[in-house]
Design an enzyme around this catalytic site. Structure first.
Site, mmCIF file in Angstrom:
data_model
loop_
_atom_site.group_PDB
_atom_site.id
_atom_site.type_symbol
_atom_site.label_atom_id
_atom_site.label_comp_id
_atom_site.label_asym_id
_atom_site.label_seq_id
_atom_site.Cartn_x
_atom_site.Cartn_y
_atom_site.Cartn_z
ATOM 1 N N GLU A 30 0.854 -1.182 0.000
ATOM 2 C CA GLU A 30 0.000 0.000 0.000
ATOM 3 C C GLU A 30 0.889 1.230 0.000
ATOM 4 O O GLU A 30 1.842 1.302 0.782
ATOM 5 C CB GLU A 30 -0.781 -0.014 1.311
ATOM 6 C CG GLU A 30 -2.250 0.175 1.182
ATOM 7 C CD GLU A 30 -2.868 0.236 2.569
ATOM 8 O OE1 GLU A 30 -2.953 1.343 3.102
ATOM 9 O OE2 GLU A 30 -3.230 -0.821 3.114
ATOM 10 N N ASP A 41 -5.644 9.015 10.365
ATOM 11 C CA ASP A 41 -4.294 8.584 10.722
ATOM 12 C C ASP A 41 -3.816 9.127 12.057
ATOM 13 O O ASP A 41 -4.087 10.257 12.424
ATOM 14 C CB ASP A 41 -3.315 8.992 9.619
ATOM 15 C CG ASP A 41 -3.431 8.067 8.427
ATOM 16 O OD1 ASP A 41 -3.259 6.850 8.631
ATOM 17 O OD2 ASP A 41 -3.713 8.546 7.314
#
Lengths: 248, 396
Positions: A30, A41
């Site tokens: 990824e 995040d």
């Protein structure tokens, strides 16, 4: 499945890491496209995004790097993790075409839930990009199946309600939920968020088709950032080999 | 289904561009919100809170000396600065705190820029016995020290945010990250008409008391509606609250964004005037961003307007031409603070001073029998230190 912030600490290192991972037996990677406001995040990945952006990384430069990785016969399947803010700004159709043209195989847009994805899904299919969708622990059962039906490439099961980051252990109900989900779908299911060591990878992969490790890798890159590139790449690569032991 | 009928959309703007983890909470909130708005007992309780806690209705005041100075249309002020806690923000936080109780949640979080929304959230949390944590950028903590103290005194915890430009947008990011992990027992009291649906519609509805009261008060005072309504715009909640109840009337509406130091990218916070359609904090709207989609830095003397996005309904009103959007510079806003203080004995918030400045600009071009209504969204006590410093620098 390792996660790398594209362009952290620089694009040459990202390209070198991809080559190294492939040699160690990784099949899918990824690549996070740095964004100024990544709300899903945690601090580790967020800081890597901020640093990559201040060094001038952009979608265009990342596509350039992926293109040359492919020209050098790089074989990893690459999945872009990118905010819809970026995709929308570039224009959905042209962004997907550019990502596919550069050599990406799939795309994960973490802030594009099912309800908003209708326009993008056929465009991704037409561009030849797998649109990977996420299921969260808070997703109700019927909705999980609906998302599973729409997800392409694999299904990204978010292990914990929260943001990305290393955690000592994952909730058992998420592991059970993945086992349950797999009885309803032939699409592979991968678990991400909080997976940070070989033991967890092994545990997760008893039920899932893959484990996604992000912050634990980024944190090792940060630790080795000031070392020469080949040393950084070897250190991070060694960590990847460690993670692969339970599943190879 | 046409774009206008799509749930949570205003024309092509709005939506729910958030991680899957939050979708269940948004569905729950949407359900509870609509059930509450159809529930007479909830509406009665909300009305009681607005009266007894916020101190509504707020006055509408004819600014006689300011009108004389401007030499033109009559200027009226809707005195949201007279509300408990000093701004319009309390209207929304009382409504959302009641919803929090309805959802059985025990903790609330909020983002704040100027600190007014943080104080209003901390106040509502104290009233209803909810745990409260407020995210605030360290740059704003510096320029709004008084409000930080007020929040803490009210029992809230202020969490400093050190990412990005350390202002409102970054506080919003951190509040959303908190919510990702706490969603099952926490409600996020978003402070403006921004964010994913149903926030833009819900916050507007909780702020509509401003416009409904203004309408009645203006009919009592003048026997007709105003010719122009002026309000400042950061996210756009005070403007939406005063515009929406008169949006179908023949009333001109003006939204004033922060023009900052200049109109160069990074020097202002004028998302509608200078931005383009984009996605930020869960909604499609006008956004200040670079060509790669990264959010651009913004600047305003006023912490409450210092935000690179704007509510999606304002984006829709801009495109349809229903509302005219303009800017006011830092300097013009400061001048308006001084002018209103001296003419009327009212020290406005720096945010609200942007609307006052625009009214002073357009009044001379209008006839004396015409009427401008300014939404004076907050009072300036919180800004006094910052204003003093800037005025001192100006003198040098």
């Amino acid at each position: 499945m390792p996660f790398l912030t594209a362009g952290y600490p620089d694009l040459e290192t990202t390209a070198a890491l991809l080559g190294n991972f492939e040699a160690r037996g990784v099949r899918v990677c990824e690549l996070g496209i740095p964004f100024s406001d990544p709300i899903a995040d945690g601090p580790t990945i967020q800081a890597s995004y901020t640093e990559a952006l201040s060094a001038g990384v952009s979608s265009e430069k990342i596509f350039e790097m992926v293109r040359s990785y492919r020209q050098g016969d790089g074989k990893l399947a690459l999945v872009a993790m990118v905010s819809y803010s970026i995709v929308f700004k570039h224009g959905v159709e042209s962004y997907l075409a550019a990502a596919a043209g550069a050599g990406f195989d799939g795309i994960i847009i973490p802030d594009l839930p099912l309800e908003e994805a209708a326009e993008l899904e056929p465009l991704a299919a037409a561009a030849g990009l797998a649109n990977v969708m996420l299921i969260a622990p808070t997703t109700p059962p019927a909705r999980r199946l609906e998302i599973a039906r729409h997800s392409r490439g694999f299904i990204y099961f978010v292990s914990i309600a929260g943001i990305t980051g290393e955690r000592a252990r994952l909730p058992e109900e998420s592991i059970r939920a993945v086992a349950e989900l797999r009885t309803h779908t032939d699409t592979p299911v991968c678990i991400g968020f909080g997976v940070s060591n070989a033991e967890t990878v092994g545990h997760v992969c008893e039920v899932a088709d893959g484990a996604i490790v992000g912050s634990a890798i980024i944190h090792r890159i940060t630790d080795a950032k000031d070392a020469p590139r080949n040393e950084l790449v070897k250190k991070v690569g060694d960590f990847i080999s460690e993670l692969l032991i339970p599943i190879l | 289904m046409s774009e206008n009928e799509k749930v949570g959309y205003f024309g092509p703007y709005g939506g729910q561009f958030v991680p899957e983890t939050l979708m269940a909470a948004l569905a729950q909130l949407d359900h509870e919100y609509h059930a509450a708005m159809a529930d007479e007992s909830f509406l009665a309780e909300f009305d009681r809170c607005l009266r007894e806690i916020a101190g509504r209705p707020s006055e509408m005041y004819f600014a006689r000396r300011l009108t004389e100075q401007a030499c033109g249309a009559k200027i009226y002020l809707k005195r949201e600065d007279m509300n408990h806690t000093g701004a319009h923000k309390i209207n929304n936080t009382l409504g959302q705190a009641l919803l929090t109780l309805r959802m059985g949640k025990k903790r609330v979080i909020a983002e704040t820029g100027a600190g007014q929304h943080g104080v209003a959230t901390a106040t509502a949390a104290a009233v209803f016995g909810l745990d409260c944590e407020v995210y605030m950028g360290t740059e704003d903590i510096r320029r709004q020290a008084l409000n930080v103290f007020r929040m803490e005194l009210l029992g809230a915890r202020v969490i400093p945010v050190t990412t990005g430009q350390r202002t409102l947008k970054d506080a919003c990011n951190e509040a959303m990250r908190d919510w990702m992990g706490s969603v099952e027992h926490t409600h996020y009291i978003l402070g403006s008409v921004v964010g994913p649906a149903p926030f833009p519609e819900m916050v507007r509805e909780f702020q509509c008391c401003i416009g409904r009261e203004s309408r009645e008060q203006m009919m009592d005072a003048e026997g007709r509606l105003p010719d122009v309504i002026v309000a400042c715009i950061g996210g756009g909640s005070n403007a939406a609250g005063i515009f929406a109840p008169m949006i179908d009337e023949a009333v001109e509406m003006v939204g004033v964004e922060a023009g900052g130091r200049s109109m160069g990218l990074g020097d202002h916070a004028a998302s509608l005037v200078a931005g383009q359609p984009g996605v930020l904090h869960g909604a499609r709207s006008y956004v200040l961003q670079d060509s790669d989609g990264q959010t651009a830095p913004v600047h305003s003397v006023s912490a409450g307007l210092d935000y690179p996005g704007v509510g999606p309904e304002h984006a829709y009103w801009k495109d349809t031409g229903r509302v005219r959007y303009t800017t006011c510079s830092d300097d013009e806003a400061l001048d308006a603070v001084v002018a209103l203080s001296r003419a009327e004995g009212i020290i406005p918030a720096l945010e609200s001073a942007h609307a006052v400045a625009e009214a002073m600009k357009i009044a001379p071009k209008m006839k004396p029998e015409q009427i401008i209504l300014v939404n004076l969204s907050g009072r300036g006590d919180k800004d006094c230190n910052e204003i003093a410093e800037i005025l001192k620098r100006r003198k040098k």
